[in-house]
Design an enzyme around this catalytic site. Structure first.
Site, PDB file in Angstrom:
ATOM      1  N   GLU A  73     -33.717 -12.120  97.493  1.00  0.00           N
ATOM      2  CA  GLU A  73     -33.842 -11.221  96.356  1.00  0.00           C
ATOM      3  C   GLU A  73     -34.616 -11.887  95.222  1.00  0.00           C
ATOM      4  O   GLU A  73     -34.667 -13.119  95.141  1.00  0.00           O
ATOM      5  CB  GLU A  73     -32.456 -10.831  95.823  1.00  0.00           C
ATOM      6  CG  GLU A  73     -31.544 -10.184  96.842  1.00  0.00           C
ATOM      7  CD  GLU A  73     -30.121 -10.079  96.324  1.00  0.00           C
ATOM      8  OE1 GLU A  73     -29.318  -9.395  96.988  1.00  0.00           O
ATOM      9  OE2 GLU A  73     -29.796 -10.693  95.285  1.00  0.00           O
TER      10      GLU A  73
ATOM     11  N   LYS B 268     -35.239 -13.519  91.764  1.00  0.00           N
ATOM     12  CA  LYS B 268     -34.454 -14.210  90.739  1.00  0.00           C
ATOM     13  C   LYS B 268     -35.073 -13.869  89.395  1.00  0.00           C
ATOM     14  O   LYS B 268     -36.208 -14.264  89.107  1.00  0.00           O
ATOM     15  CB  LYS B 268     -34.446 -15.722  90.943  1.00  0.00           C
ATOM     16  CG  LYS B 268     -33.518 -16.405  89.956  1.00  0.00           C
ATOM     17  CD  LYS B 268     -33.520 -17.893  90.049  1.00  0.00           C
ATOM     18  CE  LYS B 268     -32.422 -18.468  89.164  1.00  0.00           C
ATOM     19  NZ  LYS B 268     -32.474 -17.980  87.770  1.00  0.00           N
TER      20      LYS B 268
ATOM     21  N   ARG C 214     -21.913 -13.442  81.538  1.00  0.00           N
ATOM     22  CA  ARG C 214     -21.499 -14.416  82.550  1.00  0.00           C
ATOM     23  C   ARG C 214     -20.353 -15.290  82.070  1.00  0.00           C
ATOM     24  O   ARG C 214     -19.603 -15.850  82.876  1.00  0.00           O
ATOM     25  CB  ARG C 214     -22.688 -15.276  82.983  1.00  0.00           C
ATOM     26  CG  ARG C 214     -23.212 -16.214  81.929  1.00  0.00           C
ATOM     27  CD  ARG C 214     -24.469 -16.907  82.400  1.00  0.00           C
ATOM     28  NE  ARG C 214     -24.220 -17.705  83.578  1.00  0.00           N
ATOM     29  CZ  ARG C 214     -25.068 -17.811  84.603  1.00  0.00           C
ATOM     30  NH1 ARG C 214     -26.196 -17.148  84.594  1.00  0.00           N
ATOM     31  NH2 ARG C 214     -24.784 -18.578  85.632  1.00  0.00           N
TER      32      ARG C 214
ATOM     33  N   PHE D 125     -27.023  -6.613  92.011  1.00  0.00           N
ATOM     34  CA  PHE D 125     -27.175  -7.264  93.308  1.00  0.00           C
ATOM     35  C   PHE D 125     -25.858  -7.420  94.064  1.00  0.00           C
ATOM     36  O   PHE D 125     -25.836  -7.966  95.163  1.00  0.00           O
ATOM     37  CB  PHE D 125     -27.865  -8.629  93.191  1.00  0.00           C
ATOM     38  CG  PHE D 125     -27.301  -9.547  92.138  1.00  0.00           C
ATOM     39  CD1 PHE D 125     -26.044 -10.122  92.274  1.00  0.00           C
ATOM     40  CD2 PHE D 125     -28.053  -9.849  91.012  1.00  0.00           C
ATOM     41  CE1 PHE D 125     -25.538 -10.968  91.316  1.00  0.00           C
ATOM     42  CE2 PHE D 125     -27.554 -10.713  90.042  1.00  0.00           C
ATOM     43  CZ  PHE D 125     -26.296 -11.271  90.201  1.00  0.00           C
TER      44      PHE D 125
ATOM     45  N   ARG E   6     -20.417 -23.004  92.688  1.00  0.00           N
ATOM     46  CA  ARG E   6     -21.778 -23.165  93.181  1.00  0.00           C
ATOM     47  C   ARG E   6     -21.710 -23.756  94.584  1.00  0.00           C
ATOM     48  O   ARG E   6     -21.595 -24.957  94.763  1.00  0.00           O
ATOM     49  CB  ARG E   6     -22.584 -24.107  92.274  1.00  0.00           C
ATOM     50  CG  ARG E   6     -22.936 -23.532  90.917  1.00  0.00           C
ATOM     51  CD  ARG E   6     -23.891 -24.471  90.203  1.00  0.00           C
ATOM     52  NE  ARG E   6     -24.058 -24.118  88.817  1.00  0.00           N
ATOM     53  CZ  ARG E   6     -24.948 -23.241  88.372  1.00  0.00           C
ATOM     54  NH1 ARG E   6     -25.729 -22.617  89.233  1.00  0.00           N
ATOM     55  NH2 ARG E   6     -25.049 -22.978  87.086  1.00  0.00           N
TER      56      ARG E   6
ATOM     57  N   LYS F  51     -30.904 -20.719  94.996  1.00  0.00           N
ATOM     58  CA  LYS F  51     -32.008 -20.244  94.161  1.00  0.00           C
ATOM     59  C   LYS F  51     -33.228 -21.126  94.370  1.00  0.00           C
ATOM     60  O   LYS F  51     -33.122 -22.344  94.490  1.00  0.00           O
ATOM     61  CB  LYS F  51     -31.604 -20.217  92.689  1.00  0.00           C
ATOM     62  CG  LYS F  51     -31.085 -21.531  92.130  1.00  0.00           C
ATOM     63  CD  LYS F  51     -30.575 -21.358  90.708  1.00  0.00           C
ATOM     64  CE  LYS F  51     -29.986 -22.658  90.168  1.00  0.00           C
ATOM     65  NZ  LYS F  51     -29.441 -22.500  88.799  1.00  0.00           N
TER      66      LYS F  51
END
EC number: 6.5.1.1
Length: 504
Positions: A210, A212, A232, A296, A367, A373
């Site tokens: 996707e 970023k 966030r 997303f 993470r 990413k």
């Protein structure tokens, strides 16, 4: 009854070791000794955070207090909780003086070590970001429950102290009571960096790729006609983003929780500067820039929680409810198709792509390698530790930044370099004012600050170095921007920095 001195001793023990196992053992040992009313406060203290958040006390007030310490430890956890509540409740005319008097009272009952701990606690210097991960393991060990159960409860509640209370009082059944609640944000799932697109694709057998975006993370909750929007960091911004509220209210569903990004676009459909998007989150008046959402993930739909389903199923739900606002991407692409999407993302002014494991559940607040990413340049999100007063044209400004990477085992950020490059006059003026408000001490021309501001830097890479405690140093780093949407717990780890070593 557990004393504050016990917490201080364990905190020092944890800070003195680099062993995650030793940290967990020390923390769990103290947690087992706590009485039920002490658990929430002690957990926050052990995590290096002021229970309930900031109490309106500046470093100038704290540094001016000169109080004779007590000779013997007598302060209990409940005494500390009451003192914090008292300081936080003070407001109105003369509040600064009354807060100082209240602090003098509690400091006068504390030993020298306890005083130092409390001053750093109120001043924000005890915040250690990733210590929450170690605390989750310690809570699990103390309560004899699965670590994953603790992590899930923290994810769903957003509250470490409340999770500790549940685990220690009710074990697995109490932790199982935590569930996704509409209107209560959960920790967002995070992506870790990959060196190249090919490397990211090679790690996953079944994936999506996707865009970023250079935008701001949002989490949107809808329950009937009520819509709430969070950042966030779980801060609510509903009243500042009316266009997003109206859009989600118009979706064909009764209830939904969507994860995504939002950004302001120019007339050509390209992203406006990140700062313009963030300005909308704090705007008190109507602004011309409209925010466009790109979703997303779908975490809940019409009464059904989707967190534990694989991503491929969550994407089907997302397409059903908000397909028109789904982020551009491709499923199970060939390497050629993934590369084409990467190029397309860059051509449209975005940062790169995110490669996601289609079999993965939603693992909030961590993470891992399920989301990777990929960007064309090397960037890191680092914590500002200090800054040096400038010279020449920069006289009067705090300029050269001391930068630290997050310690994944819960210690304070680890310094990895300095930079004064990329700082515009506007940024220099802003950070000089901000740093002085967050100052903890001065050493010569260096001002040390509470380690909470995150800055994104671009760099050529890293190199081994004995100059800094992490064994690595940044090469030709320059500031891209500050990240007010992130806190220190979301900064890149020292492991991520070391992973950028050539051949590493």
């Amino acid at each position: 009854m557990v004393l504050l001195s016990d917490v201080v001793a364990v905190s020092a023990e944890v800070a003195a070791t680099s062993s995650r196992k030793a940290k967990t053992t020390a923390l769990a040992g103290l947690l087992r000794r706590l009485d039920p009313p002490e658990v929430a406060t002690a957990t926050a203290l052990l995590a290096g955070e002021l229970p309930g958040g900031r109490a309106g006390v500046g470093w100038s007030t704290l540094s001016s207090l000169q109080v004779e310490p007590a000779s013997e430890p007598t302060l209990g956890i409940s005494d500390v909780a009451a003192a914090i509540d008292e300081v936080r409740s003070i407001s109105g005319s003369g509040s600064g003086q009354r807060r100082a008097e209240s602090l003098t009272g509690i400091l006068g009952r504390a030993t020298a070590d306890e005083q130092w701990f409390l001053i750093r606690l109120f001043g924000g210097e005890l915040r250690q970001g990733a210590l929450e991960g170690v605390m989750a393991e310690a809570i699990a060990a103390a309560a004899e429950v699965r670590t994953e159960s603790v992590r899930r409860a923290i994810m769903l509640s957003g509250r470490l102290p409340g999770t500790a209370e549940a685990a220690l009082s009710g074990g697995e059944p109490a932790l199982a009571e935590f569930h996704l609640e509409l209107g209560r944000p959960i920790r967002p799932m995070l992506a870790s960096p990959a060196a190249t697109l090919d490397a990211a694709l090679g790690e996953l057998s079944e994936c999506s790729v996707e865009y970023k975006l250079d935008g701001a993370r949002i989490q949107v909750h809808r329950d009937g006609d009520e819509v709430r929007v969070y950042t966030r960091t779980l801060r609510e911004i509903t009243r500042n983003v009316a266009e997003l509220v109206d859009l989600v209210r118009g979706l064909d569903c009764r209830s939904v929780v969507l994860d995504g990004e939002t950004l302001a676009l120019d007339d050509a459909g390209r992203p406006r500067p990140f700062q313009e998007t963030m300005a909308r989150f704090g705007a008190q008046e109507e602004r011309a820039e409209l925010l466009h959402p790109y979703f997303f993930d779908c975490l809940h739909l019409d009464g059904t929680d989707l967190l534990d389903l694989p991503l491929r199923d969550r994407l089907k739900a997302l397409e059903q409810v908000a397909g028109a606002y789904r982020i551009p991407g491709v499923l199970t692409p060939t390497p050629e198709a993934a590369s084409a999407l990467f190029d397309d993302a860059l051509a449209h002014g975005h940062e790169g792509v995110v490669v996601k494991d289609l079999t993965s559940p939603y693992a909030a607040g961590r993470r891992g390698k399920a989301w990777r990413k990929v960007k064309p340049e090397h960037t890191l999100d680092l914590v500002v530790l200090a800054a040096e007063w400038g010279h020449g044209r920069r006289s009067g400004y705090l300029s050269n930044l001391h930068l630290g990477a997050r310690d994944p085992d819960g210690g304070p950020p680890i310094m990895v370099g300095k930079t004064f490059k990329g700082l515009t006059d506007e940024l220099l003026a802003w950070q000089t004012a901000e740093f002085q408000q967050r100052a903890t001490r001065e050493e010569g021309y260096t001002v040390h600050v509470v380690p909470e501001l995150v800055v994104e830097v671009e760099l050529d890479g890293v190199q081994t170095s004995t100059r800094y405690p992490g064994g690595v140093a940044l090469r030709f780093a320059r500031v891209l921007r500050y990240r007010p949407d992130k806190d220190a717990a979301e900064a890149d780890t020292i492991e991520a920095v070391r992973g950028m070593l050539r051949g590493g």
